[in-house]
Design a protein around this motif. Structure first.
Motif, PDB file in Angstrom:
ATOM      1  N   UNK A   1       0.830  -1.200   0.000  1.00  0.00           N
ATOM      2  CA  UNK A   1       0.000   0.000   0.000  1.00  0.00           C
ATOM      3  C   UNK A   1       0.868   1.255   0.000  1.00  0.00           C
ATOM      4  N   UNK A   2       1.901   1.264   0.830  1.00  0.00           N
ATOM      5  CA  UNK A   2       2.776   2.440   0.855  1.00  0.00           C
ATOM      6  C   UNK A   2       3.460   2.652  -0.488  1.00  0.00           C
ATOM      7  N   UNK A   3       3.893   1.593  -1.144  1.00  0.00           N
ATOM      8  CA  UNK A   3       4.479   1.725  -2.474  1.00  0.00           C
ATOM      9  C   UNK A   3       3.458   2.319  -3.439  1.00  0.00           C
ATOM     10  N   UNK A   4       2.242   1.802  -3.412  1.00  0.00           N
ATOM     11  CA  UNK A   4       1.178   2.260  -4.298  1.00  0.00           C
ATOM     12  C   UNK A   4       0.893   3.745  -4.088  1.00  0.00           C
ATOM     13  N   UNK A   5       0.787   4.147  -2.839  1.00  0.00           N
ATOM     14  CA  UNK A   5       0.448   5.529  -2.503  1.00  0.00           C
ATOM     15  C   UNK A   5       1.623   6.481  -2.735  1.00  0.00           C
ATOM     16  N   UNK A   6       2.812   6.080  -2.315  1.00  0.00           N
ATOM     17  CA  UNK A   6       3.956   6.996  -2.392  1.00  0.00           C
ATOM     18  C   UNK A   6       4.540   7.144  -3.791  1.00  0.00           C
TER      19      UNK A   6
ATOM     20  N   UNK B   1      11.993   5.355   2.113  1.00  0.00           N
ATOM     21  CA  UNK B   1      11.473   4.264   2.944  1.00  0.00           C
ATOM     22  C   UNK B   1       9.989   4.034   2.667  1.00  0.00           C
ATOM     23  N   UNK B   2       9.512   2.817   2.875  1.00  0.00           N
ATOM     24  CA  UNK B   2       8.089   2.552   2.683  1.00  0.00           C
ATOM     25  C   UNK B   2       7.239   3.285   3.728  1.00  0.00           C
ATOM     26  N   UNK B   3       7.748   3.393   4.937  1.00  0.00           N
ATOM     27  CA  UNK B   3       7.095   4.111   6.035  1.00  0.00           C
ATOM     28  C   UNK B   3       8.121   5.089   6.593  1.00  0.00           C
TER      29      UNK B   3
ATOM     30  N   UNK C   1      11.464   1.900  -1.476  1.00  0.00           N
ATOM     31  CA  UNK C   1      10.920   2.246  -2.780  1.00  0.00           C
ATOM     32  C   UNK C   1      12.034   2.264  -3.817  1.00  0.00           C
ATOM     33  N   UNK C   2      11.698   2.131  -5.098  1.00  0.00           N
ATOM     34  CA  UNK C   2      12.731   2.130  -6.136  1.00  0.00           C
ATOM     35  C   UNK C   2      13.650   3.355  -6.098  1.00  0.00           C
TER      36      UNK C   2
END
Length: 186
Positions: A2-7, A53-55, A48-49
């Motif tokens: 979810x964090x990847x999708x949102x960020x 950070x994811x969070x 993330x790529x």
């Protein structure tokens, strides 16, 4: 995920078109197990790529589940009630990795009483001066009464917790480290 999708503002993102600067998570008591485990086992593997950070921030409270690993490029804040501080060992503050550990004297596992409901009680406690509109107590109980002979915890410590959130946001947004505080004297 979810964090990847949102960020990353992916096409499937429910926030498509918005810029998400930071994401945060928290857990207290039994629910602290999830963010603590994420810090220890998944955070660093889920960058993330672009290296973010994811969070961006973790707030973990009133628990014996202190993450052994500090999450890369994120802030980890732990706060304990006096009940947990009695049986735990304080962790030292560090600026890199970004970590703060606080103990709140005079508190039990619930940390804070529910906020007053009436406007007169709220004014007397000066609640509206220190908490954002709409914020309620952190530990409201669903009708549970204390055991016989015990009084409910009546101290409002929510402003302390909101100050921790404020300083964590400021550390991420402006690079100003959170204040340090000594542990309770044992």
């Amino acid at each position: 995920q979810l964090n990847h999708l949102v960020k990353t503002n992916a096409p499937q993102s429910p926030l498509r078109g918005f810029t998400v600067r930071h994401t945060y998570t928290s857990g207290g008591s039994a629910s602290s197990v999830v963010p603590a485990a994420y810090c220890d086992y998944f955070h660093d593997k889920a960058m993330l790529p672009d290296g973010r950070p994811p969070i961006d921030g973790y707030m973990i409270s009133v628990t014996s589940h202190v993450p052994a690993k500090r999450p890369s490029k994120a802030i980890l804040v732990m706060y304990q009630s006096e009940a947990e501080a009695i049986v735990s060992k304080p962790s030292p503050h560090t600026d890199e990795p970004r970590f703060r550990y606080y103990e709140i004297p005079g508190t039990g596992h619930s940390i804070s009483a529910a906020l007053p409901v009436s406007s007169e009680e709220r004014a007397a406690a000066r609640i509206d001066e220190v908490l954002p509109p709409g914020v309620r107590g952190l530990t409201e109980r669903s009708g549970g009464a204390p055991p016989p002979g015990m009084s409910p915890y009546d101290k409002i410590n929510s402003p302390i917790i909101w100050a921790l959130w404020h300083h964590m946001y400021r550390w991420n947004d402006a690079g100003i480290p959170m204040p340090k505080a000594p542990p309770i004297t044992r």
